[in-house]
Design a protein around this motif. Structure first.
Motif: not given
Length: 731
Positions: A663-672
């Motif tokens: 599992a890879v989780k991150n806060i996106a720097n663009y609106e998804l």
């Protein structure tokens, strides 16, 4: 000779020959080289004569001998004694029979005295029956003697009838044991029939035993039959039918019939030989001659093959029947028509015409049918046109749904029985009540079921037509649990599938447009830079530093273009299934540690806090190490490029049941946005403005590799939290 006339003549000659052969097979053994006296009819008559002459003349019934053989058993005595009941029963019954008559004779003392005396005598006789066996035995013996006398009278009457019936026979017979001779007529006269007994021939054997049956009045005798044992005697001598007595015989008409039929049959067989000669000389047909093209053949060959075979077999059956009817008419019917020769001639002419017609139909039908199936290709063609093929195909389709097949057969059976029952009611109205009950409780419910299902089927067909015309807003009504209801449910599911398909098609068209746009943009951007800086390098006035900087930019853009093209080529290969995996036992924990180690410095430069959670022990799986490294690398790079600066990135590897989960989780720097599943499409990015580096193929390549390993790649979004989970079967 014209072709058509030749064929017609050939068919006539063949028909006549076949009819003659039928008569030869059927009647040849009865007439060829035989006389009337060899016929079964005369033999039966002769055997009857020999049996009755022995019974009535040679060994007549001997009354006295029969009386000597009378026996009375103890069982018969008891049977006779108790036939009317016990002693008390019989006495009581006699008294009851006379009681009323005695009371009525009270005014006549003499009559009363006689009735009392008669009653007392009968009672005394009954008592004696129970006291004295010899008394009962004498009664039984007298009854049996009476039976013998009645039988003797009957034998004499039968003897007179026998002598009158067979007065045309002459005979001279001698008992070889006693020498006694019996003679009637002149056995030396000219004879039409003669049979000798004795010497080299078998003797005439006569058994004088008799079985006598008592009549209905002999009910007090225990045994229903009396067997009078006789002796077996042998006789020698001669039996003849004098020629002079032929007119007095009872079979003279049969004799005339036999001789006439014999002449007719011999004539037919002789002309059949001429017909065979005619076929071989005058007509001389070949097999191909019968296959001539004509309108009748054209119509015949249009029929299905099994119908042709059935028609041919029916014609053969009718031909055989006409053969048999004509043969029987020749043998018998002309006699019963009182020698009306005109009627006989007309009847035979009609029969012969029918023989010609149906024999010709049989021959031509068989030949034309054979011609149509004379090779494997024709057989296959004719089979597919046959009624049997259509029927079997229909039955197979009918029973694709066993429930519908059974219901259809049940309704057809009920309809047939209802019609059959109605016909019986017309013949025998007494069955009307039974028919009405069966109709109300069986036929009427079946009719209602049929009409209801037919109406429901029409409704389904109408709504199916609406679906075919694109009107997908209305569902088909599902009623009950019948096969039609299941079909309606399937149509509703199909309608929903069509809606989804149209939605997916629209989505696919949109993605295709975006794909072309994105590919064009991503390829054009480095290519434009290469062209621009190549033109700048052509300027001789640039400085060496500028030249080096331009060359460095060109190198970067070239590598960028090469990476795009290689990624595009790789994902295309994976999508087409042309990639071969080299699976081996790989420690996923170690593989992930190596991948993270290569990008750890990059995460620090990007101001991202990398948090890694690995299992404490190796986690093995059978994967292609190189390809699985690419999956891990693409997911890490994807998180590196699209994570918000200053946030944490979580990478977790663990075993869940029988699978390894990354599992890879991150806060996106663009609106998804909402369509996260589209991120695995080629050249699709969360960065719609495409300002970040990358080919847009990272997740698409990872998805393809995971699919080839029979694993799963799932993407989920919760606000700006972006999560990718990859699972594959672990060891």
């Amino acid at each position: 000779m014209k072709e058509k006339s030749k064929i017609l003549l050939s068919l006539f000659l063949i028909s006549w020959t076949l009819f003659s052969v039928f008569l030869l097979i059927t009647y040849g053994s009865q007439y060829i080289g035989k006389s009337y006296f060899d016929s079964n009819s005369f033999k039966g008559n002769l055997e009857n004569f020999k049996s009755e002459i022995g019974r009535y003349v040679l060994e007549p019934f001997d009354v006295e001998e029969a009386k000597k053989q009378i026996t009375v058993t103890k069982e018969e005595i008891e049977y006779h004694r108790n036939y009317y009941g016990s002693l008390t029963d019989q006495v009581e019954n006699i008294k009851y029979q006379y009681q009323e008559r005695i009371e009525q004779a009270a005014d006549d003392p003499e009559l009363k005295e006689l009735l009392l005396h008669e009653r007392d005598q009968k009672i005394e006789d009954i008592k004696k029956n129970f006291q004295d066996d010899s008394h009962v035995e004498e009664k039984i013996r007298q009854q049996k003697e009476a039976i013998i006398h009645r039988y003797a009278v009957l034998e004499n009457e039968n003897k007179k009838a026998f002598l009158d019936e067979y007065n045309y026979f002459a005979y001279s017979l001698r008992n070889i044991e006693t020498g006694e001779t019996f003679q009637s007529g002149d056995v030396n006269a000219e004879a039409v029939f003669k049979e000798n007994f004795g010497d080299k021939n078998s003797y005439l054997v006569v058994n004088s035993s008799r079985t006598i049956s008592p009549n209905e009045y002999d009910y007090t005798i225990m045994k229903p039959e009396m067997t009078i044992e006789g002796k077996v005697s042998r006789y020698e001598g001669t039996i003849i039918i004098p020629k002079s007595m032929m007119q007095n015989t009872q079979f003279k008409e049969d004799y005339q019939v036999f001789m006439t039929v014999k002449i007719i049959l011999y004539s037919i067989w002789a002309t059949s030989l001429l017909a065979i000669v005619g076929v071989m000389t005058v007509a001389k047909p070949s097999f191909r001659d019968f296959l001539f093209e004509n309108r009748l053949k054209e119509y015949f060959l249009k029929m299905p093959i099994d119908l042709r075979i059935a028609a041919t077999l029916f014609a053969i059956m009718i031909t055989s029947l006409i053969f048999d009817i004509t043969g029987n008419f020749i043998r018998f019917n002309y006699y019963y028509m009182n020698h009306e020769w005109i009627q006989i001639g007309i009847h035979l002419a009609i029969d012969l015409v029918l023989i010609y017609i149906f024999t010709s139909i049989s021959i031509l039908g068989a030949l034309w049918t054979w011609e149509s199936v004379n090779n494997e290709e024709n057989i296959k063609y004719e089979w597919k046109r046959s009624l049997a093929y259509r029927l079997s195909d229909g039955i197979q389709d009918l029973f694709l749904s066993r429930s519908i097949g059974i219901q259809a057969l049940a309704i057809l059976t009920v309809a047939f029985l209802a019609g059959f029952g109605l016909a019986i009611v017309f013949i025998e109205p007494i069955f009307l009540l039974v028919y009405a009950i069966l109709f109300i409780f069986i036929a009427l419910p079946a009719l209602i079921l049929f009409l209801r299902n037919a109406g429901y089927l029409n409704r389904i067909m109408k709504q199916t037509k609406d679906m075919a015309e694109g009107r997908l807003t209305r569902e088909v009504q599902v009623k009950g649990k019948s096969p039609l209801a299941q079909h309606a449910q399937n149509l509703n599911e199909l309608q929903e599938g069509v809606r989804k398909s149209l939605s997916e098609q629209a989505k696919s068209e949109r993605l295709k447009t975006e794909l072309i746009t994105n590919v064009s943009h991503d390829l054009r951007t480095p290519l434009t830079s290469i062209i621009t800086y190549t033109d700048l390098l052509k300027n001789p006035n640039i400085t060496e530093d500028e030249r080096k900087r331009y060359i460095e930019i060109l190198e970067n853009k070239s590598h960028r273009l090469k990476t795009l093209i290689e990624d595009l080529f790789e994902v295309s290969k994976m999508s087409s299934g042309n990639v071969e995996l080299k699976k081996e036992r790989i420690d996923l924990t170690q593989l992930l540690q190596q991948a993270i180690g290569e990008h750890k410095e990059a995460f620090e430069k990007a101001n991202l806090d990398l948090r890694v959670m690995l299992p404490n022990e190796p986690l093995y799986a059978y994967v292609d190490g190189q390809k699985w490294w690419r999956v891990i690398d693409n997911l890490i790079v994807n998180a590196l490029k699209y994570s918000l600066e200053g946030t944490r990135v979580y990478i977790t590897l663990k075993k869940v049941d029988s699978v390894a989960e990354l599992a890879v989780k991150n806060i996106a720097n663009y609106e998804l946005g909402d369509n996260v599943e589209e991120l695995t499409e080629r050249f699709k990015r969360a960065d719609e403005s495409r300002h970040t580096e990358g080919s847009g193929l990272g997740l698409a390549i990872a998805q393809s590799i995971v699919d080839m390993h029979n694993g799963k790649l799932r993407i989920s979004v919760d606000g700006d939290l972006f999560k990718v989970v990859v699972t594959v079967t672990a060891e």
